[in-house]
Design an enzyme around this catalytic site. Structure first.
Site, PDB file in Angstrom:
ATOM      1  N   LYS A   1      14.624   0.312 -12.343  1.00  0.00           N
ATOM      2  CA  LYS A   1      13.795  -0.152 -13.455  1.00  0.00           C
ATOM      3  C   LYS A   1      12.329  -0.022 -13.059  1.00  0.00           C
ATOM      4  O   LYS A   1      11.906  -0.567 -12.030  1.00  0.00           O
ATOM      5  CB  LYS A   1      14.157  -1.616 -13.722  1.00  0.00           C
ATOM      6  CG  LYS A   1      13.883  -2.112 -15.109  1.00  0.00           C
ATOM      7  CD  LYS A   1      14.534  -3.494 -15.261  1.00  0.00           C
ATOM      8  CE  LYS A   1      14.275  -4.094 -16.603  1.00  0.00           C
ATOM      9  NZ  LYS A   1      14.763  -5.491 -16.680  1.00  0.00           N
TER      10      LYS A   1
HETATM   11  O1  G3P Z   1      15.261  -7.747 -20.398  1.00  0.00           O
HETATM   12  C1  G3P Z   1      13.982  -8.245 -20.570  1.00  0.00           C
HETATM   13  C2  G3P Z   1      14.008  -9.696 -20.548  1.00  0.00           C
HETATM   14  O2  G3P Z   1      14.373 -10.154 -19.295  1.00  0.00           O
HETATM   15  C3  G3P Z   1      12.819 -10.388 -21.054  1.00  0.00           C
HETATM   16  O3  G3P Z   1      13.324 -11.433 -21.756  1.00  0.00           O
HETATM   17  O4  G3P Z   1      13.322 -13.622 -22.779  1.00  0.00           O
HETATM   18  O5  G3P Z   1      11.845 -13.154 -20.804  1.00  0.00           O
HETATM   19  O6  G3P Z   1      11.331 -12.172 -23.027  1.00  0.00           O
HETATM   20  P1  G3P Z   1      12.396 -12.672 -22.098  1.00  0.00           P
END
Ligand code: G3P
Length: 217
Positions: free
Chosen positions: A87
C-alpha cells in the site's frame, strides 16, 4: 464484489473469515497502532499472522514517503507472503513506486485517494487497487459515493484493470451503495458486513416457522 475487512484486530479478522465471505484485509498505520502493534519487527510479524488467518489479499502500508524508501520497504513487505499487497500513498513518489512495483509484478494498493484525477494517475501507474476514502469525504460534507461512481465511469471508459477498493466505509449502507455503483471491493469494519445480515422480517419469519414446527411435533 470482494469483501475486505479494514482492521488489524485478529479476533475480528477471524470472525469475518469464519462467516465465509471474507476476501481480504486492509490495514494502515493507524489501525496497527489501535491494536498496540508497534515496532518494525512486531508489525511484520502481525502481517504474517493476518496472512495465516485469511486466504485473500492483505494490504500492508509503507511508512516511507520517498521513492527509494518505499521501494525498499515494499519489497520487504511483498517478500513476507504472496498475499501481501503493498500500500503506497497518493503522492508523486507513491505513484512512481506504484509503477515500479507494477512493472515487477508486485501488487499495489494506492491509498488516500480523494479525487478522480488521483484515481486516474493510480490506474496509469498500474495499481492493482485504488482506495478512495468515501467516509472521510462524507465527514467534510462532500459526497464520497459520488467519487466512487465517477471513478467507475472513468475506469470503464478506458477499461482500466485497476480495481476500485471503496475504503473508509463506515456502515452497511455504504456497502450496499458501493455495490450498486459497481465498486470492485469494499473494505470496512466488521459491523458494516454484519449489518447486511439483519432484517426484522427474517427474524420474525424464522421465529414463526420454528413455532409452527413445534406445534406439529
Ligand atoms: O481503508 C481506509 C480506512 O482505514 C480509513 O477509514 O474510518 O479511518 O476513515 P477511516
Amino acid at each position: 464484489m470482494k469483501f475486505f475487512i479494514d482492521t488489524a484486530n485478529l479476533d475480528q479478522i477471524k470472525e469475518a473469515q469464519q462467516l465465509g465471505v471474507l476476501d481480504g484485509v486492509t490495514t494502515n498505520p493507524s489501525l496497527m497502532a489501535k491494536e498496540g502493534i508497534t515496532g518494525k519487527e512486531n508489525i511484520l510479524q502481525h502481517y504474517k499472522d493476518i496472512c495465516s488467518i485469511v486466504d485473500g489479499d492483505v494490504s500492508a502500508e509503507v511508512i516511507s514517503t520517498d521513492y527509494e524508501g518505499m521501494i525498499k520497504e515494499g519489497e520487504a513487505l511483498a517478500a513476507l507472503n504472496p498475499q501481501i499487497v503493498v500500500k503506497v500513498p497518493m503522492i508523486a513518489d507513491g505513484v512512481k513506486a506504484c509503477k515500479y512495483f507494477s512493472d515487477k509484478g508486485i501488487r499495489t494498493n494506492v491509498t488516500l485517494v480523494f479525487s478522480v484525477g488521483q484515481a486516474l494517475l493510480a490506474a496509469k501507474a498500474g495499481a492493482t487497487y485504488v482506495s478512495p476514502f468515501l467516509g472521510r469525504l462524507d465527514d467534510i460534507s462532500t459526497d464520497g459515493l459520488h467519487l466512487i461512481s465517477e471513478i467507475r465511469l472513468v475506469y470503464d471508459n478506458y477499461a482500466y484493470e485497476t480495481q476500485i477498493l471503496a475504503a473508509s466505509i463506515r456502515h452497511t449502507m455504504h456497502v450496499v451503495d458501493c455495490a450498486k455503483i459497481g465498486a470492485d471491493v469494499m473494505t470496512g469494519p466488521l459491523s458494516s458486513i454484519e449489518g447486511l445480515l439483519r432484517h426484522p422480517l427474517t427474524d420474525s419469519g424464522l421465529a414463526k416457522f420454528l413455532e409452527d414446527y413445534a406445534k406439529g411435533n
